[in-house]
Design a protein around this motif. Structure first.
Motif, PDB file in Angstrom:
ATOM      1  N   LEU A 297       0.817  -1.210   0.000  1.00 26.35           N
ATOM      2  CA  LEU A 297       0.000   0.000   0.000  1.00 26.35           C
ATOM      3  C   LEU A 297       0.847   1.254   0.000  1.00 26.35           C
ATOM      4  CD1 LEU A 297      -2.687  -1.064   2.640  1.00 26.35           C
ATOM      5  CD2 LEU A 297      -2.852  -1.156   0.139  1.00 26.35           C
TER       6      LEU A 297
ATOM      7  N   ILE B  37       1.854   2.889  -4.017  1.00 25.13           N
ATOM      8  CA  ILE B  37       0.900   3.181  -5.070  1.00 25.13           C
ATOM      9  C   ILE B  37       1.386   4.416  -5.812  1.00 25.13           C
ATOM     10  CG2 ILE B  37      -1.475   3.837  -5.589  1.00 25.13           C
ATOM     11  CD1 ILE B  37      -2.339   2.326  -3.097  1.00 25.13           C
TER      12      ILE B  37
ATOM     13  N   ALA C 112     -10.352  -1.325 -10.158  1.00 29.76           N
ATOM     14  CA  ALA C 112     -10.483  -1.337  -8.700  1.00 29.76           C
ATOM     15  C   ALA C 112     -11.822  -1.886  -8.260  1.00 29.76           C
ATOM     16  CB  ALA C 112     -10.311   0.079  -8.164  1.00 29.76           C
TER      17      ALA C 112
ATOM     18  N   ASP D 184     -10.846  -1.096  -2.907  1.00 27.44           N
ATOM     19  CA  ASP D 184      -9.472  -0.953  -3.385  1.00 27.44           C
ATOM     20  C   ASP D 184      -9.082   0.512  -3.481  1.00 27.44           C
ATOM     21  OD1 ASP D 184      -9.007  -3.697  -3.696  1.00 27.44           O
ATOM     22  OD2 ASP D 184     -10.014  -3.692  -5.639  1.00 27.44           O
ATOM     23  N   LEU D 185      -7.793   0.774  -3.234  1.00 29.51           N
ATOM     24  CA  LEU D 185      -7.255   2.124  -3.349  1.00 29.51           C
ATOM     25  C   LEU D 185      -6.550   2.348  -4.676  1.00 29.51           C
ATOM     26  CD1 LEU D 185      -5.672   2.492   0.203  1.00 29.51           C
ATOM     27  CD2 LEU D 185      -7.898   3.329  -0.565  1.00 29.51           C
ATOM     28  N   ASP D 186      -6.290   1.248  -5.396  1.00 33.35           N
ATOM     29  CA  ASP D 186      -5.477   1.378  -6.596  1.00 33.35           C
ATOM     30  C   ASP D 186      -6.001   0.528  -7.738  1.00 33.35           C
ATOM     31  OD1 ASP D 186      -4.921  -1.036  -5.351  1.00 33.35           O
ATOM     32  OD2 ASP D 186      -2.870  -1.109  -6.093  1.00 33.35           O
TER      33      ASP D 186
ATOM     34  N   THR E 175      -3.052   5.100  -8.227  1.00 33.93           N
ATOM     35  CA  THR E 175      -4.258   5.483  -7.496  1.00 33.93           C
ATOM     36  C   THR E 175      -5.480   5.402  -8.406  1.00 33.93           C
ATOM     37  OG1 THR E 175      -5.304   7.264  -6.233  1.00 33.93           O
ATOM     38  CG2 THR E 175      -3.854   7.925  -8.013  1.00 33.93           C
ATOM     39  N   LYS E 176      -6.576   4.860  -7.893  1.00 33.72           N
ATOM     40  CA  LYS E 176      -7.706   4.508  -8.743  1.00 33.72           C
ATOM     41  C   LYS E 176      -8.403   5.707  -9.364  1.00 33.72           C
ATOM     42  CE  LYS E 176     -11.262   3.956  -5.109  1.00 33.72           C
ATOM     43  NZ  LYS E 176     -12.220   2.989  -4.525  1.00 33.72           N
ATOM     44  N   SER E 177      -8.164   6.893  -8.844  1.00 32.54           N
ATOM     45  CA  SER E 177      -8.768   8.083  -9.448  1.00 32.54           C
ATOM     46  C   SER E 177      -8.184   8.391 -10.830  1.00 32.54           C
ATOM     47  CB  SER E 177      -8.572   9.292  -8.526  1.00 32.54           C
ATOM     48  OG  SER E 177      -7.196   9.597  -8.372  1.00 32.54           O
TER      49      SER E 177
END
Length: 204
Positions: free
Chosen positions: A12, A15, A92, A96-98, A115-117
């Protein structure tokens, strides 16, 4: 300190983030670009440990063994020498964060978390890598066809009898022809610059 080590152990703490083009001059990879040969950065992912720099010619990976260690290893993979394969994108889940993109470059497997954004930008990279993979495969097939044609031509010529021609002269002529053929085929079918693919798929 314990939290940092635990996060790294769980994957974590590393990322990555996709770096915007106006900040390329602020990353370490920029120092290793062959700008003298018109190399240009098209996509860059930076995490605490690593940088993954995709140029029009190569992937430059600056590898940190640990986020707590300042030692770093620089590796360069020219796309035409180290073709992409097994390209995959993992989106994701709810918690999930990624998101992850994974692939082999040559025989080297890589998995990069972002990062999932930034999933939409990672999708652009995914499409670009697929297009490069297809282009390299297509060019290699054409080069193989060219080599096959040359071998058939050599066999045909060698089976015939040429009068009033010395063996040394015949060998020299064939050697010069093969060299010229191979040089022309290499220059024609080995693509080293993939700028057009990146310009098509990467939306910076």
């Amino acid at each position: 300190m314990f939290k940092k080590l635990a996060a790294e152990a769980l994957g974590l703490g590393d990322i990555g983030k996709i770096i915007p083009s106006h900040d390329y001059d602020k990353v370490d990879s920029d120092d290793y670009i062959l700008s003298e040969d018109h190399e240009k950065i098209f996509f860059l992912i930076k995490s605490k440990r690593d940088e993954y720099c995709f140029t029009n010619r190569a992937l430059i990976h600056i590898d940190g063994a640990s986020a707590l260690d300042k030692k770093r290893m620089l590796r360069r993979y020219e796309y035409y020498e180290f073709p992409f394969s097994n390209i995959a994108l993992q989106t994701a889940g709810t918690i999930d964060l990624d998101v992850e993109i994974s692939f082999n470059i040559g025989n080297v497997p890589l998995m990069i978390s972002v990062t999932k954004s930034q999933i939409d930008q990672l999708k652009d990279l995914y499409k670009a890598l697929l297009a490069i993979q297809q282009a390299v495969h297509h060019n290699q097939s054409l080069l193989n066809f060219s080599n096959d044609s040359l071998q058939k031509a050599i066999t045909t010529v060698a089976s015939g009898k040429q009068e009033n021609v010395s063996k040394s002269q015949e060998l020299r002529t064939i050697n010069e022809y093969i060299f010229a053929w191979n040089t022309t085929s290499f220059d024609k079918y080995i693509q080293k610059d993939f700028s057009k693919i990146f310009e098509k798929y990467i939306n910076n």
